[in-house]
Design a protein around this motif. Structure first.
Motif, short mmCIF file in Angstrom:
data_model
loop_
_atom_site.label_atom_id
_atom_site.label_comp_id
_atom_site.label_asym_id
_atom_site.label_seq_id
_atom_site.Cartn_x
_atom_site.Cartn_y
_atom_site.Cartn_z
N GLU A 5 0.83 -1.22 0.00
CA GLU A 5 0.00 0.00 0.00
C GLU A 5 0.87 1.26 0.00
O GLU A 5 0.58 2.23 -0.71
CB GLU A 5 -0.94 -0.02 1.22
N HIS A 6 1.94 1.23 0.77
CA HIS A 6 2.86 2.38 0.81
C HIS A 6 3.53 2.57 -0.56
O HIS A 6 3.68 3.70 -1.04
CB HIS A 6 3.90 2.18 1.91
N GLU A 7 3.94 1.45 -1.17
CA GLU A 7 4.57 1.54 -2.48
C GLU A 7 3.61 2.11 -3.52
O GLU A 7 3.99 2.97 -4.32
CB GLU A 7 5.08 0.17 -2.94
N LYS A 8 2.38 1.66 -3.51
CA LYS A 8 1.38 2.17 -4.45
C LYS A 8 1.21 3.69 -4.26
O LYS A 8 1.15 4.44 -5.24
CB LYS A 8 0.04 1.46 -4.25
N ASN A 9 1.18 4.13 -3.00
CA ASN A 9 1.07 5.56 -2.71
C ASN A 9 2.30 6.31 -3.24
O ASN A 9 2.17 7.41 -3.79
CB ASN A 9 0.90 5.77 -1.20
N LEU A 10 3.48 5.72 -3.08
CA LEU A 10 4.70 6.35 -3.59
C LEU A 10 4.66 6.50 -5.11
O LEU A 10 5.07 7.53 -5.65
CB LEU A 10 5.94 5.55 -3.18
N TRP A 11 4.14 5.46 -5.80
CA TRP A 11 4.05 5.55 -7.26
C TRP A 11 3.09 6.65 -7.68
O TRP A 11 3.35 7.36 -8.66
CB TRP A 11 3.64 4.20 -7.86
N LEU A 12 2.00 6.79 -6.96
CA LEU A 12 1.04 7.86 -7.28
C LEU A 12 1.68 9.23 -7.06
O LEU A 12 1.54 10.13 -7.90
CB LEU A 12 -0.23 7.71 -6.44
N LEU A 13 2.39 9.38 -5.95
CA LEU A 13 3.07 10.64 -5.68
C LEU A 13 4.17 10.91 -6.71
O LEU A 13 4.35 12.04 -7.17
CB LEU A 13 3.66 10.64 -4.27
N GLN A 16 3.02 12.33 -9.87
CA GLN A 16 2.65 13.74 -9.73
C GLN A 16 3.87 14.64 -9.55
O GLN A 16 3.74 15.83 -9.32
CB GLN A 16 1.70 13.90 -8.53
N ASP A 18 6.50 14.20 -7.25
CA ASP A 18 7.04 14.28 -5.89
C ASP A 18 8.45 13.66 -5.88
O ASP A 18 8.61 12.45 -6.04
CB ASP A 18 6.12 13.53 -4.92
N ALA A 21 9.19 10.99 -3.07
CA ALA A 21 8.66 9.65 -3.39
C ALA A 21 9.57 8.96 -4.39
O ALA A 21 9.87 7.77 -4.25
CB ALA A 21 7.24 9.77 -3.95
#
Length: 185
Positions: A5-13, A16, A18, A21
């Motif tokens: 879940e953290h990795e998925k969030n990092l990919w989204l950031l 964008q 970031d 990330a």
């Protein structure tokens, strides 16, 4: 490794823009570069630092180009990017095919060298070229018989340059085996 879940969030950031990330992803997957350098390429290779450097550059590019929405695992995507870039670096470094090309092939490619005569050996080389099949045969004929550059063959055949070099090495190895030369399959 990162929690899914953290990795998925990092990919989204990362998508964008970031930079934090991006950096965290690069650091998290850095061990993959070292694993490839140590397992696939000899750990005592005198080019190890260069191999690691090329691998890290490939990892950074892979992080920048990865598209999460395609549904692929990043580790697989990065593995092929890193491996391919290292192969390309080794090819550039050696400035020749890793397996020596027999002088007879140069003659067949239409380049004339003094002291060579056509004989039964030439026919053996020509016959062995005809035993290659598919993309491998096309690449070898383009490189050796037509004298094309690997980069041009890659563009023409819509292949990655590292794949052209792999096909070339495999074909050379097969032909050496057919001819009974040292270093064949």
């Amino acid at each position: 490794m990162l929690e899914p879940e953290h990795e998925k969030n990092l990919w989204l950031l990362n998508s964008q823009g970031d930079l934090n990330a991006r950096e965290e992803l690069i650091i998290a997957y850095r061990p993959l570069v070292f694993w490839i350098a140590n397992k696939i390429y000899a750990p005592n290779n005198n080019l190890k630092q260069d191999i690691i450097q090329e691998g890290m550059l490939a990892l950074i590019q892979a992080v920048d180009k990865f598209e999460l929405e395609r549904g692929y695992k990043f580790a697989t995507f990065a593995y092929y990017k890193i491996h391919g870039r290292i192969i390309n670096m080794l090819e550039r470094n050696e400035k020749k095919a890793p397996v020596p090309i027999p002088d007879e092939w140069i003659q067949i490619a239409g380049r004339d060298f003094d002291g060579y005569e056509y004989n039964d050996d030439w026919l053996d080389v020509e016959r062995s070229l005809n035993k290659l099949q598919g993309c491998e045969a096309e690449v070898v004929k383009a490189l050796f018989l037509e004298g094309q550059k690997p980069q041009d063959v890659a563009v023409e055949k819509k292949l990655d340059i590292s794949h052209v070099y792999r096909l070339k090495r495999g074909a050379i190895n097969k032909i050496r085996h057919i001819l009974g030369l040292e270093g064949g399959v």
